[in-house]
Write a protein that holds these residues in place. Structure first.
Motif, PDB file in Angstrom:
ATOM      1  N   ALA A 184      23.239  40.919  51.113  1.00  0.00           N
ATOM      2  CA  ALA A 184      24.762  40.578  50.912  1.00  0.00           C
ATOM      3  C   ALA A 184      24.390  40.628  48.820  1.00  0.00           C
ATOM      4  CB  ALA A 184      24.123  38.955  50.939  1.00  0.00           C
ATOM      5  N   TRP A 185      23.730  40.561  48.771  1.00  0.00           N
ATOM      6  CA  TRP A 185      23.074  40.837  47.050  1.00  0.00           C
ATOM      7  C   TRP A 185      23.668  42.312  46.802  1.00  0.00           C
ATOM      8  CZ3 TRP A 185      22.542  37.436  43.045  1.00  0.00           C
ATOM      9  CH2 TRP A 185      22.475  37.724  41.600  1.00  0.00           C
ATOM     10  N   ASP A 186      23.271  43.336  47.169  1.00  0.00           N
ATOM     11  CA  ASP A 186      23.694  44.396  47.009  1.00  0.00           C
ATOM     12  C   ASP A 186      25.123  44.474  46.597  1.00  0.00           C
ATOM     13  OD1 ASP A 186      21.366  45.813  46.238  1.00  0.00           O
ATOM     14  OD2 ASP A 186      21.365  46.156  48.184  1.00  0.00           O
ATOM     15  N   ALA A 187      25.776  43.632  47.407  1.00  0.00           N
ATOM     16  CA  ALA A 187      27.065  44.211  47.635  1.00  0.00           C
ATOM     17  C   ALA A 187      27.699  42.577  46.740  1.00  0.00           C
ATOM     18  CB  ALA A 187      27.848  43.486  49.459  1.00  0.00           C
ATOM     19  N   GLU A 188      27.261  41.823  46.422  1.00  0.00           N
ATOM     20  CA  GLU A 188      27.669  41.394  45.390  1.00  0.00           C
ATOM     21  C   GLU A 188      28.249  41.655  43.740  1.00  0.00           C
ATOM     22  OE1 GLU A 188      28.474  37.450  44.704  1.00  0.00           O
ATOM     23  OE2 GLU A 188      29.046  38.187  46.246  1.00  0.00           O
ATOM     24  N   ARG A 200      22.791  33.734  57.971  1.00  0.00           N
ATOM     25  CA  ARG A 200      23.440  35.905  58.083  1.00  0.00           C
ATOM     26  C   ARG A 200      24.577  35.586  58.026  1.00  0.00           C
ATOM     27  NH1 ARG A 200      17.681  35.336  58.794  1.00  0.00           N
ATOM     28  NH2 ARG A 200      16.129  35.363  57.046  1.00  0.00           N
ATOM     29  N   ALA A 201      24.970  34.995  58.993  1.00  0.00           N
ATOM     30  CA  ALA A 201      26.228  35.976  59.893  1.00  0.00           C
ATOM     31  C   ALA A 201      27.394  35.184  59.235  1.00  0.00           C
ATOM     32  CB  ALA A 201      26.304  35.227  62.368  1.00  0.00           C
ATOM     33  N   ARG A 202      27.142  33.954  58.813  1.00  0.00           N
ATOM     34  CA  ARG A 202      28.785  32.997  58.422  1.00  0.00           C
ATOM     35  C   ARG A 202      28.188  34.242  56.237  1.00  0.00           C
ATOM     36  NH1 ARG A 202      33.520  31.904  57.775  1.00  0.00           N
ATOM     37  NH2 ARG A 202      33.973  30.606  56.226  1.00  0.00           N
ATOM     38  N   LEU A 203      27.063  34.465  55.987  1.00  0.00           N
ATOM     39  CA  LEU A 203      27.060  35.154  54.700  1.00  0.00           C
ATOM     40  C   LEU A 203      28.609  36.572  55.084  1.00  0.00           C
ATOM     41  CD1 LEU A 203      26.865  34.489  51.754  1.00  0.00           C
ATOM     42  CD2 LEU A 203      24.966  35.555  52.001  1.00  0.00           C
ATOM     43  N   PHE A 204      27.537  37.263  55.886  1.00  0.00           N
ATOM     44  CA  PHE A 204      28.353  38.469  56.219  1.00  0.00           C
ATOM     45  C   PHE A 204      29.870  38.532  56.439  1.00  0.00           C
ATOM     46  CE2 PHE A 204      29.457  42.339  59.083  1.00  0.00           C
ATOM     47  CZ  PHE A 204      29.446  42.611  57.768  1.00  0.00           C
ATOM     48  N   ALA A 205      30.151  37.165  57.108  1.00  0.00           N
ATOM     49  CA  ALA A 205      31.627  36.772  57.306  1.00  0.00           C
ATOM     50  C   ALA A 205      32.428  36.748  56.471  1.00  0.00           C
ATOM     51  CB  ALA A 205      31.674  35.972  58.769  1.00  0.00           C
ATOM     52  N   ARG A 242      32.940  40.071  53.791  1.00  0.00           N
ATOM     53  CA  ARG A 242      34.248  40.480  54.268  1.00  0.00           C
ATOM     54  C   ARG A 242      35.022  40.142  54.454  1.00  0.00           C
ATOM     55  NH1 ARG A 242      33.417  43.384  60.581  1.00  0.00           N
ATOM     56  NH2 ARG A 242      34.906  44.338  59.275  1.00  0.00           N
ATOM     57  N   GLU A 243      35.233  38.883  54.102  1.00  0.00           N
ATOM     58  CA  GLU A 243      36.682  38.279  53.996  1.00  0.00           C
ATOM     59  C   GLU A 243      37.115  38.509  52.506  1.00  0.00           C
ATOM     60  OE1 GLU A 243      38.319  33.898  54.586  1.00  0.00           O
ATOM     61  OE2 GLU A 243      36.590  33.369  55.006  1.00  0.00           O
ATOM     62  N   ILE A 244      36.802  38.148  51.409  1.00  0.00           N
ATOM     63  CA  ILE A 244      36.816  38.273  50.405  1.00  0.00           C
ATOM     64  C   ILE A 244      37.247  39.372  50.104  1.00  0.00           C
ATOM     65  CG2 ILE A 244      35.685  38.009  47.608  1.00  0.00           C
ATOM     66  CD1 ILE A 244      34.233  35.543  48.837  1.00  0.00           C
ATOM     67  N   ASP A 245      36.050  40.337  51.129  1.00  0.00           N
ATOM     68  CA  ASP A 245      36.763  41.719  50.359  1.00  0.00           C
ATOM     69  C   ASP A 245      38.262  42.186  51.025  1.00  0.00           C
ATOM     70  OD1 ASP A 245      34.140  42.817  49.111  1.00  0.00           O
ATOM     71  OD2 ASP A 245      33.652  42.922  50.936  1.00  0.00           O
ATOM     72  N   ALA A 246      38.535  41.597  51.625  1.00  0.00           N
ATOM     73  CA  ALA A 246      39.821  41.843  53.179  1.00  0.00           C
ATOM     74  C   ALA A 246      40.865  41.463  51.737  1.00  0.00           C
ATOM     75  CB  ALA A 246      39.935  41.360  53.976  1.00  0.00           C
ATOM     76  N   LEU A 247      41.007  39.635  51.109  1.00  0.00           N
ATOM     77  CA  LEU A 247      41.048  38.822  50.774  1.00  0.00           C
ATOM     78  C   LEU A 247      41.661  40.189  49.280  1.00  0.00           C
ATOM     79  CD1 LEU A 247      40.519  35.605  51.357  1.00  0.00           C
ATOM     80  CD2 LEU A 247      42.577  36.254  51.564  1.00  0.00           C
ATOM     81  N   ARG A 248      40.928  40.266  48.538  1.00  0.00           N
ATOM     82  CA  ARG A 248      41.042  40.883  47.393  1.00  0.00           C
ATOM     83  C   ARG A 248      41.913  42.396  47.558  1.00  0.00           C
ATOM     84  NH1 ARG A 248      37.607  38.940  43.168  1.00  0.00           N
ATOM     85  NH2 ARG A 248      36.482  37.332  43.511  1.00  0.00           N
ATOM     86  N   GLY A 249      41.255  42.870  48.465  1.00  0.00           N
ATOM     87  CA  GLY A 249      42.249  44.061  48.844  1.00  0.00           C
ATOM     88  C   GLY A 249      44.017  44.038  49.345  1.00  0.00           C
ATOM     89  N   GLY A 250      44.060  42.917  49.484  1.00  0.00           N
ATOM     90  CA  GLY A 250      45.264  42.666  50.061  1.00  0.00           C
ATOM     91  C   GLY A 250      46.160  41.643  48.574  1.00  0.00           C
ATOM     92  N   ARG A 251      44.721  41.645  47.374  1.00  0.00           N
ATOM     93  CA  ARG A 251      45.375  41.927  46.046  1.00  0.00           C
ATOM     94  C   ARG A 251      45.781  42.998  45.443  1.00  0.00           C
ATOM     95  NH1 ARG A 251      41.542  37.511  42.309  1.00  0.00           N
ATOM     96  NH2 ARG A 251      40.675  39.438  42.453  1.00  0.00           N
ATOM     97  N   GLN A 252      45.911  43.757  45.325  1.00  0.00           N
ATOM     98  CA  GLN A 252      45.425  45.276  44.870  1.00  0.00           C
ATOM     99  C   GLN A 252      47.584  45.484  44.268  1.00  0.00           C
ATOM    100  OE1 GLN A 252      43.044  46.331  43.038  1.00  0.00           O
ATOM    101  NE2 GLN A 252      42.037  44.759  43.988  1.00  0.00           N
TER     102      GLN A 252
END
Length: 617
Positions: free
Chosen positions: A139-143, A599-604, A607-617
């Motif tokens: 998760a840290w690497d993704a951050e 950990r499962a919630r952190l992963f979810a 992914r949720e934040i990435d999807a939201l940011r992708g929709g903002r492009q």
């Protein structure tokens, strides 16, 4: 809640007092700036606040431990060939250590030559993977990667040694490190250095939304206007706090100056009145004394003596009044030091100085195109700002106009009588072995007396004139380079980041000088205040090998020409959802230990934040 408080802080360096009597505080959530001239000790004060240095006198009370602070330094200390991404990863030492062990175990497994060594290395590698996962490493690497993208650092630079990055790239990496660390307080030393407009706007928005305290040292006046709500002015004799941004600070300083000038004038009028009264009573006393001596009737002597004593009492009363006035003396406001520049253009009468038509430039050996198909006419009296993202070719354009580079295609014609004065970021035209005085005495018909006067106007006083240029600070070298333009006789000035390393007072003096300069100038600068003050036309480069556009408007008009449209309701909802998800993710990452559910919630959430940011492009 306070973050830190100081009382009567004092710092000496090599026997010289940098500042004394500094009493100030930083409160939770506020955004404030340290303001002062070059050499006032702003960076030193930051070092004292975070505990890197010890004060000579006074006290520092920290309400938040130093390890909870985050810093952005002008010259960060980075080990050896450490990669930029590893520098950012180190924001969490625990995860960084687990990651280093994982990579070491991976190398050991790859290099194992015997079955026994392979088995031992495989066991070590498995343990390292588990430890890295337990520490939240994935998760840290993704951050970390997300932060690097957020600050505009391209993936191809992540694995490069931090030391090999440009100044702007190093600043971005430092900002990414702060983004992922989320400290309770930030100390930022010149955070806008080398940043392009897009990254500057992102930084301003990020600091405004940052929940912790921010103490910043910056000479970027637009940045200070946008982010700070208090300014602490640092002087050799202490510190004084002013509410508001830079514009409010300047208004308050001007009001203080006018108030002090009015009090000084009133004081001087009172002084003149008291001194006139003292002279009058002295004269009356002397007259009464002479009359008493001349009196023929004895009965008149006591009368004249009483009159003389009465005038003596009044005379002494006025002397006491003058003493009280001196004790509460108001000093005359000191006029700000000014560079007093008066450029000489000569009798050059041509209308067009430089004509560029369909100019293209590409790096040698088939490198990438910098720009193509650009045309530009520079006329007498033009004041041009060249703007564009980092790497768009702004400095390259200046070097083409000087003739230092030749265009790949197109033509650049220069008037035969054109004389160019070029101020480059490298200041390579300065002679390090010369003293400041000698550098001016090379000018024809220059006398030592006049050279000293000119140097004094440029804030080099007394023995400073004998300092070698090679021993000057960067700010002083920039002043020296600008001073040489004064005598260059140029009718076209090309200025590449001329305000770098200059304090705000000196920048404002430079702006006044250039606004009155009768020749033409072309300036590349990230200082938006500076460009607003001097530029009457704008050349914008888009980068990516395209051309450029010439805007027949001032830089201030150019800034407001195409404002960004307001966000749609959907965009606002999406941004709110991102902030909520990031807050929840931050709370999870702050836990000492994570359950499988966490950990499962952190992963979810990731992914949720990435999807939201992708929709903002």
């Amino acid at each position: 809640m306070f973050i830190v408080k100081t009382k009567d802080l004092e710092k000496e360096w090599n026997g010289k007092t940098i500042f004394k009597g500094v009493t100030m505080d930083v409160r939770e959530g506020e955004k404030l700036a340290l303001f002062g001239r070059n050499g006032a000790g702003k960076t030193t004060l930051l070092a004292l606040l975070r505990g890197d240095e010890e004060p000579t006198g006074g006290t520092i009370q920290r309400f938040v431990p130093a390890e909870s602070w985050g810093s952005l330094d002008q010259h960060p200390r980075v080990d050896g060939e450490q990669a930029a991404i590893d520098y950012v990863r180190e924001a969490d030492p625990r995860v960084a250590a687990a990651g280093a062990e994982q990579r070491a175990a991976e190398r050991a497994l790859r290099d194992a030559a015997t079955p026994e060594a392979q088995a031992a290395a495989a066991e070590r590698y498995g343990e390292a993977l588990d430890a890295y996962a337990t520490a939240g490493g994935y998760a840290w690497d993704a951050e970390v990667e997300r932060a690097l993208r957020q600050v505009g650092l391209q993936p191809e630079t992540w694995e490069r040694p931090f030391r090999s990055l440009s100044g702007g790239q190093q600043t971005r990496a430092g900002l990414a490190r702060l983004v992922v660390r989320r400290p309770k307080a930030l100390l930022l030393d010149e955070p806008t250095n080398h940043l392009d407009e897009e990254t500057l706007r992102w930084l301003q928005a990020w600091i405004r939304e940052y929940p912790g305290a921010v103490l910043v040292v910056s000479h970027d006046r637009t940045f200070l206007d946008a982010v700070v709500d208090r300014i602490v002015e640092l002087t050799p004799d202490g510190a004084k706090s002013y509410k508001g941004n830079y514009a409010a600070f300047r208004e308050r300083k001007e009001l203080e100056r006018k108030t002090q000038a009015a009090l000084y004038r009133k004081q001087e009028q009172e002084r003149e009145s008291i001194e006139a009264s003292i002279r009058m009573y002295q004269q009356w006393y002397l007259k009464a004394s002479r009359d008493a001596a001349k009196a023929e009737l004895g009965i008149m002597k006591p009368y004249y003596a009483a009159r003389a004593n009465k005038h003596t009492a009044r005379y002494h009363a006025k002397e006491k009044e003058l003493e009280r006035l001196e004790q509460n003396r108001v000093e005359k406001p000191r006029e700000a030091d000014r560079l007093k520049v008066a450029f000489k253009e000569g009798a050059f009468e041509a209308k067009t100085l430089v004509q560029a038509e369909n100019v293209a430039y590409r790096y040698e050996n088939g490198g990438a195109a910098v720009f193509a198909g650009g045309s530009l006419a520079v006329h007498r009296g033009d004041k041009l700002a060249v703007v564009g993202p980092n790497g768009a070719g702004k400095t390259t354009l200046l070097r083409l106009l000087t003739g230092e580079l030749m265009p790949t295609a197109g033509t650049i014609r220069r008037h035969p009588e054109l004389r160019i004065g070029y101020f480059s970021q490298q200041l390579e035209h300065l002679r390090d072995e010369e003293t400041l005085l000698d550098s001016l005495l090379r000018v024809p018909d220059m006398t030592e007396s006049f050279a000293r006067t000119i140097l004094g106007c440029f804030l080099f006083r007394r023995e400073d004139v004998f300092r070698r240029i090679g021993d000057l600070s960067m700010g002083e070298r920039c002043r020296a380079a600008f001073l040489q333009l004064y005598f260059s006789g140029a009718n076209l000035l090309l200025l590449d980041e001329p305000t770098n390393y200059l304090d705000i007072d000196t920048r404002e003096r430079m702006e006044e000088a250039l606004a009155a300069y009768p020749g033409a100038l072309i300036a590349v600068s990230h200082d938006r205040y500076f460009l607003r003050a001097v530029a009457s036309r704008v050349v914008s480069l888009s980068g990516g090998g395209g051309g450029w556009r010439v805007h027949e408007k001032t830089f201030a008009e150019y800034e407001t020409d195409d404002p960004a449209p307001p966000p749609s309701p959907e965009a606002r909802d999406r941004d709110a959802a991102i902030r909520l998800a990031e807050l929840e993710r931050t709370a999870l990452m702050a836990k000492a230990e994570l359950t499988d559910e966490d950990r499962a919630r952190l992963f979810a959430l990731t992914r949720e934040i990435d999807a939201l940011r992708g929709g903002r492009q």
